[in-house]
Design an enzyme around this catalytic site. Structure first.
Site, mmCIF file in Angstrom:
data_model
loop_
_atom_site.group_PDB
_atom_site.id
_atom_site.type_symbol
_atom_site.label_atom_id
_atom_site.label_comp_id
_atom_site.label_asym_id
_atom_site.label_seq_id
_atom_site.Cartn_x
_atom_site.Cartn_y
_atom_site.Cartn_z
ATOM 1 N N HIS A 25 -1.106 -5.496 2.387
ATOM 2 C CA HIS A 25 -2.514 -6.451 2.200
ATOM 3 C C HIS A 25 -2.308 -7.756 1.655
ATOM 4 O O HIS A 25 -1.596 -7.976 0.552
ATOM 5 C CB HIS A 25 -3.683 -5.677 1.398
ATOM 6 C CG HIS A 25 -4.480 -4.837 2.287
ATOM 7 N ND1 HIS A 25 -5.014 -3.375 1.907
ATOM 8 C CD2 HIS A 25 -5.125 -5.275 3.360
ATOM 9 C CE1 HIS A 25 -5.804 -3.119 2.818
ATOM 10 N NE2 HIS A 25 -5.968 -4.041 3.652
ATOM 11 N N GLU A 34 0.829 -1.057 -0.049
ATOM 12 C CA GLU A 34 0.272 -0.064 0.016
ATOM 13 C C GLU A 34 0.733 1.187 0.003
ATOM 14 O O GLU A 34 1.842 1.227 0.879
ATOM 15 C CB GLU A 34 -0.972 0.098 1.138
ATOM 16 C CG GLU A 34 -1.888 -1.180 1.409
ATOM 17 C CD GLU A 34 -2.845 -1.166 0.000
ATOM 18 O OE1 GLU A 34 -3.055 -0.194 -0.568
ATOM 19 O OE2 GLU A 34 -3.738 -2.147 -0.013
ATOM 20 N N CYS A 53 -7.426 -0.920 8.205
ATOM 21 C CA CYS A 53 -5.997 -1.249 7.568
ATOM 22 C C CYS A 53 -5.689 0.327 7.234
ATOM 23 O O CYS A 53 -4.501 0.566 7.681
ATOM 24 C CB CYS A 53 -5.966 -2.151 6.670
ATOM 25 S SG CYS A 53 -5.960 -3.975 7.202
#
Ligand code: PCA
Length: 208
Positions: free
Chosen positions: A169, A82, A145
């Protein structure tokens, strides 16, 4: 001299899921060495306030050189590195407290977004070189998250020598897809663990 600790967090199961592979991954690397660093694994609750409280305590306790958050993202076919955390809480489902945020900020006075500071390109290269499907993702969603990544980046922003911070993730486990009967991508645990090991190796060498 600061401890060379990499704080690695996973999440407890949430919603309809009875397991969360990120929990097993954080536990699997707890106490292991990666280069000059030791990994400290911890599991966070999927709770709008308790996750941040536990995170703050872990940051204070471990004084990490790097923080690698792990989470489950159903529907992803590859390991997702991410890039961005946005200052929004907009939950598709309630957290474990029954709270369902609907668009408010994580930090009312914070910037709209932060970039992750882990060496994403180097991690991506290490993973794909070993044949592990991975990519750099531009959205971590707007649930716990994203919130955890934002919270950590916000917490360390004014430190003179801040840890590098990011979120990875992982897809559903095959057994989770089998249980739903839905057309969903999955990845088995050993491959996810190898991805995390490779990522921590890269993080350790860049933190040294
Ligand atoms: N995944 C959720 C929260 C906990 C987890 O493992 C998310 O992507 O926000």
């Amino acid at each position: 001299m600061r401890d060379r600790t990499i704080l690695v967090t996973g999440f407890e199961p949430f919603g309809a899921y009875s397991v969360n592979p990120s929990e097993g991954l954080a536990k699997a690397v707890d106490g292991r060495r990666f280069g000059a660093c030791a990994a400290r694994g911890a599991v966070l609750p999927v709770h709008h306030a308790d996750a941040a409280r536990q995170l703050e305590a872990l940051l204070a306790e471990t004084g990490p050189s790097a923080v690698v958050h792990l989470g489950l993202a159903a529907g992803r076919a590859r390991v997702a590195l991410e890039r961005v955390a946005v200052n929004v809480m907009d939950y598709d489902e309630p957290d474990r407290a029954g709270f369902q945020a609907s668009g408010g900020p994580i930090a009312p006075d914070g910037p709209v977004a932060y970039f992750a500071t882990l060496p994403l390109a180097a991690i991506l290269h290490a993973l794909t070189a070993e044949g592990i499907p991975a990519y750099v993702s531009n959205t971590a969603g707007t649930y716990l998250c994203n919130q955890t990544l934002y919270t950590t980046l916000h917490a360390v922003r004014q430190r003179p020598d801040p840890p590098t911070v990011g979120l990875i993730h992982v897809p559903l486990l095959p057994a989770m897809v089998a249980a739903t009967g839905l057309e969903q991508p999955s990845m088995d645990f050993p491959l996810m663990l190898r991805a995390v090991e490779l990522a921590l190796g890269v993080v350790a060498s860049s933190a040294a």
